[in-house]
Write a protein that holds these residues in place. Sequence first.
Motif, PDB file in Angstrom:
ATOM      1  N   GLY A  21      -5.375  -5.233  13.897  1.00  0.00           N
ATOM      2  CA  GLY A  21      -5.002  -4.000  14.077  1.00  0.00           C
ATOM      3  C   GLY A  21      -3.619  -3.386  13.492  1.00  0.00           C
ATOM      4  O   GLY A  21      -3.201  -2.298  13.611  1.00  0.00           O
ATOM      5  N   ALA A  22      -2.806  -4.468  12.824  1.00  0.00           N
ATOM      6  CA  ALA A  22      -1.466  -4.112  12.297  1.00  0.00           C
ATOM      7  C   ALA A  22      -1.750  -3.082  11.272  1.00  0.00           C
ATOM      8  O   ALA A  22      -2.454  -3.335  10.097  1.00  0.00           O
ATOM      9  N   SER A  23      -0.869  -2.106  10.934  1.00  0.00           N
ATOM     10  CA  SER A  23      -0.974  -1.087  10.047  1.00  0.00           C
ATOM     11  C   SER A  23      -0.217  -1.899   8.608  1.00  0.00           C
ATOM     12  O   SER A  23      -0.234  -1.305   7.473  1.00  0.00           O
ATOM     13  N   PHE A  24       0.429  -2.860   8.656  1.00  0.00           N
ATOM     14  CA  PHE A  24       1.246  -3.360   7.756  1.00  0.00           C
ATOM     15  C   PHE A  24       1.293  -4.934   7.851  1.00  0.00           C
ATOM     16  O   PHE A  24       1.864  -5.286   9.061  1.00  0.00           O
ATOM     17  N   ASP A  25       0.930  -5.598   6.912  1.00  0.00           N
ATOM     18  CA  ASP A  25       1.119  -7.095   6.812  1.00  0.00           C
ATOM     19  C   ASP A  25       1.805  -7.405   5.690  1.00  0.00           C
ATOM     20  O   ASP A  25       1.721  -6.628   4.785  1.00  0.00           O
ATOM     21  N   TYR A  26       2.805  -8.336   5.774  1.00  0.00           N
ATOM     22  CA  TYR A  26       3.683  -8.884   4.872  1.00  0.00           C
ATOM     23  C   TYR A  26       3.920 -10.162   4.668  1.00  0.00           C
ATOM     24  O   TYR A  26       3.963 -11.128   5.490  1.00  0.00           O
ATOM     25  N   TYR A  27       3.653 -10.578   3.292  1.00  0.00           N
ATOM     26  CA  TYR A  27       3.716 -12.216   3.061  1.00  0.00           C
ATOM     27  C   TYR A  27       4.969 -12.336   2.060  1.00  0.00           C
ATOM     28  O   TYR A  27       4.611 -11.765   0.717  1.00  0.00           O
ATOM     29  N   GLU A  28       5.925 -12.955   2.188  1.00  0.00           N
ATOM     30  CA  GLU A  28       6.859 -13.172   1.060  1.00  0.00           C
ATOM     31  C   GLU A  28       6.780 -14.574   0.596  1.00  0.00           C
ATOM     32  O   GLU A  28       6.707 -15.408   1.211  1.00  0.00           O
ATOM     33  N   GLY A  29       6.546 -14.686  -0.854  1.00  0.00           N
ATOM     34  CA  GLY A  29       6.232 -15.860  -1.479  1.00  0.00           C
ATOM     35  C   GLY A  29       7.146 -15.895  -2.445  1.00  0.00           C
ATOM     36  O   GLY A  29       7.942 -15.320  -2.676  1.00  0.00           O
ATOM     37  N   ASP A  30       6.906 -16.990  -3.366  1.00  0.00           N
ATOM     38  CA  ASP A  30       7.606 -17.040  -4.506  1.00  0.00           C
ATOM     39  C   ASP A  30       6.862 -17.283  -5.735  1.00  0.00           C
ATOM     40  O   ASP A  30       5.995 -18.222  -5.742  1.00  0.00           O
ATOM     41  N   PRO A  31       6.805 -16.424  -6.664  1.00  0.00           N
ATOM     42  CA  PRO A  31       7.768 -15.381  -7.175  1.00  0.00           C
ATOM     43  C   PRO A  31       7.458 -13.885  -6.382  1.00  0.00           C
ATOM     44  O   PRO A  31       8.124 -13.187  -6.648  1.00  0.00           O
ATOM     45  N   THR A  33       5.980 -11.042  -3.577  1.00  0.00           N
ATOM     46  CA  THR A  33       5.702 -10.397  -2.098  1.00  0.00           C
ATOM     47  C   THR A  33       4.498  -9.839  -2.087  1.00  0.00           C
ATOM     48  O   THR A  33       4.410  -8.709  -2.882  1.00  0.00           O
ATOM     49  N   VAL A  34       3.728  -9.933  -1.219  1.00  0.00           N
ATOM     50  CA  VAL A  34       2.604  -9.152  -1.017  1.00  0.00           C
ATOM     51  C   VAL A  34       2.637  -8.307   0.359  1.00  0.00           C
ATOM     52  O   VAL A  34       2.888  -8.682   1.434  1.00  0.00           O
ATOM     53  N   GLY A  35       2.534  -6.904   0.110  1.00  0.00           N
ATOM     54  CA  GLY A  35       2.377  -6.002   1.271  1.00  0.00           C
ATOM     55  C   GLY A  35       1.161  -5.451   1.471  1.00  0.00           C
ATOM     56  O   GLY A  35       0.368  -4.770   0.361  1.00  0.00           O
ATOM     57  N   ILE A  36       0.496  -5.462   2.480  1.00  0.00           N
ATOM     58  CA  ILE A  36      -1.015  -4.809   2.757  1.00  0.00           C
ATOM     59  C   ILE A  36      -0.973  -3.675   3.892  1.00  0.00           C
ATOM     60  O   ILE A  36      -0.359  -4.004   4.720  1.00  0.00           O
ATOM     61  N   PHE A  37      -1.229  -2.506   3.212  1.00  0.00           N
ATOM     62  CA  PHE A  37      -1.401  -1.350   4.033  1.00  0.00           C
ATOM     63  C   PHE A  37      -2.852  -1.189   4.358  1.00  0.00           C
ATOM     64  O   PHE A  37      -3.568  -0.770   3.675  1.00  0.00           O
ATOM     65  N   ASN A  38      -2.794  -1.124   5.909  1.00  0.00           N
ATOM     66  CA  ASN A  38      -4.166  -0.924   6.399  1.00  0.00           C
ATOM     67  C   ASN A  38      -4.053   0.631   6.882  1.00  0.00           C
ATOM     68  O   ASN A  38      -3.285   1.040   7.860  1.00  0.00           O
ATOM     69  N   ASN A  39      -5.313   1.312   6.619  1.00  0.00           N
ATOM     70  CA  ASN A  39      -5.238   2.628   6.976  1.00  0.00           C
ATOM     71  C   ASN A  39      -5.979   2.674   8.536  1.00  0.00           C
ATOM     72  O   ASN A  39      -7.005   2.558   8.421  1.00  0.00           O
ATOM     73  N   LEU A  40      -5.093   3.003   9.506  1.00  0.00           N
ATOM     74  CA  LEU A  40      -5.438   3.147  10.950  1.00  0.00           C
ATOM     75  C   LEU A  40      -5.299   4.578  11.149  1.00  0.00           C
ATOM     76  O   LEU A  40      -5.170   4.738  12.171  1.00  0.00           O
ATOM     77  N   THR A  41      -5.267   5.296  10.343  1.00  0.00           N
ATOM     78  CA  THR A  41      -5.092   6.714  10.785  1.00  0.00           C
ATOM     79  C   THR A  41      -6.310   7.531  11.338  1.00  0.00           C
ATOM     80  O   THR A  41      -6.099   8.646  11.869  1.00  0.00           O
ATOM     81  N   SER A  53      14.640  -0.370  -2.131  1.00  0.00           N
ATOM     82  CA  SER A  53      15.938  -0.396  -1.982  1.00  0.00           C
ATOM     83  C   SER A  53      16.770   0.083  -3.383  1.00  0.00           C
ATOM     84  O   SER A  53      17.700  -0.002  -3.501  1.00  0.00           O
ATOM     85  N   GLY A  54      15.711  -0.152  -4.555  1.00  0.00           N
ATOM     86  CA  GLY A  54      16.094  -0.049  -5.725  1.00  0.00           C
ATOM     87  C   GLY A  54      14.827   0.029  -6.635  1.00  0.00           C
ATOM     88  O   GLY A  54      13.735  -0.066  -6.337  1.00  0.00           O
ATOM     89  N   PRO A  55      15.111   0.309  -8.028  1.00  0.00           N
ATOM     90  CA  PRO A  55      14.244   0.477  -9.024  1.00  0.00           C
ATOM     91  C   PRO A  55      13.253  -1.001  -8.918  1.00  0.00           C
ATOM     92  O   PRO A  55      13.970  -1.892  -8.886  1.00  0.00           O
ATOM     93  N   LEU A  56      11.953  -0.793  -9.060  1.00  0.00           N
ATOM     94  CA  LEU A  56      10.871  -2.032  -9.205  1.00  0.00           C
ATOM     95  C   LEU A  56       9.742  -1.567  -9.945  1.00  0.00           C
ATOM     96  O   LEU A  56       9.500  -0.197  -9.972  1.00  0.00           O
ATOM     97  N   THR A  57       9.096  -2.458 -10.551  1.00  0.00           N
ATOM     98  CA  THR A  57       7.758  -2.204 -11.318  1.00  0.00           C
ATOM     99  C   THR A  57       6.690  -3.172 -10.182  1.00  0.00           C
ATOM    100  O   THR A  57       7.029  -4.548 -10.109  1.00  0.00           O
ATOM    101  N   PRO A  58       5.711  -2.579  -9.635  1.00  0.00           N
ATOM    102  CA  PRO A  58       4.942  -3.465  -8.711  1.00  0.00           C
ATOM    103  C   PRO A  58       4.076  -4.386  -9.957  1.00  0.00           C
ATOM    104  O   PRO A  58       3.826  -4.116 -10.988  1.00  0.00           O
ATOM    105  N   GLU A  59       3.892  -5.512  -9.344  1.00  0.00           N
ATOM    106  CA  GLU A  59       3.049  -6.618 -10.144  1.00  0.00           C
ATOM    107  C   GLU A  59       1.612  -6.352 -10.234  1.00  0.00           C
ATOM    108  O   GLU A  59       0.759  -6.765 -11.146  1.00  0.00           O
ATOM    109  N   LEU A  95       7.969  -8.497  -6.917  1.00  0.00           N
ATOM    110  CA  LEU A  95       8.844  -9.661  -7.102  1.00  0.00           C
ATOM    111  C   LEU A  95       9.459  -9.805  -6.014  1.00  0.00           C
ATOM    112  O   LEU A  95      10.139  -8.780  -5.538  1.00  0.00           O
ATOM    113  N   SER A  96       9.607 -10.962  -5.429  1.00  0.00           N
ATOM    114  CA  SER A  96      10.269 -11.140  -4.149  1.00  0.00           C
ATOM    115  C   SER A  96      11.864 -11.307  -4.421  1.00  0.00           C
ATOM    116  O   SER A  96      12.639 -10.981  -3.343  1.00  0.00           O
TER     117      SER A  96
END
Length: 124
Positions: A21-31, A33-41, A53-59, A95-96
């Motif tokens: 039931g978590a709304s956010f799951d986070y897995y940091e790997g190399d290279p 990072t995976v963010g999983i956002f679950n809609n529990l609304t 925290s700064g500019p990035l391009t999603p993979e 990118l991690s």
Amino acid sequence: MVRIFLLGLVVLAFVGVGVAGASFDYYEGDPVTVGIFNNLTGADVDGLFLRFSGPLTPENAVGVEADMQLESDVDGQLRYSGFVRPQGMWEVDWLSNGPRLEYAAWLADGVVVEEIWVHSPTAV
């Protein structure tokens, strides 16, 4: 003995529901990072806002019971638009070694309907 066994099954079922039931799951790997956002609304949402925290391009970005497109990417603030059904999920990979995720929120008609608690898996 049977009572203890049944109690153990109930506890395991409850813990399983809590983890799932978590709304956010986070897995940091190399290279990546995976963010999983679950809609529990409990309702359809039509957007996801992410601030880093700064500019990035999603993979990569993909969903289940969801279809969204990257609408804007300005200075580490990403806005996805489309839909995510209740109990659906949207995954974003980045990118991690880049900027860190600081804030996330589900949107409906451009308005925040639920802030998502983001956390590091290594946080104490």
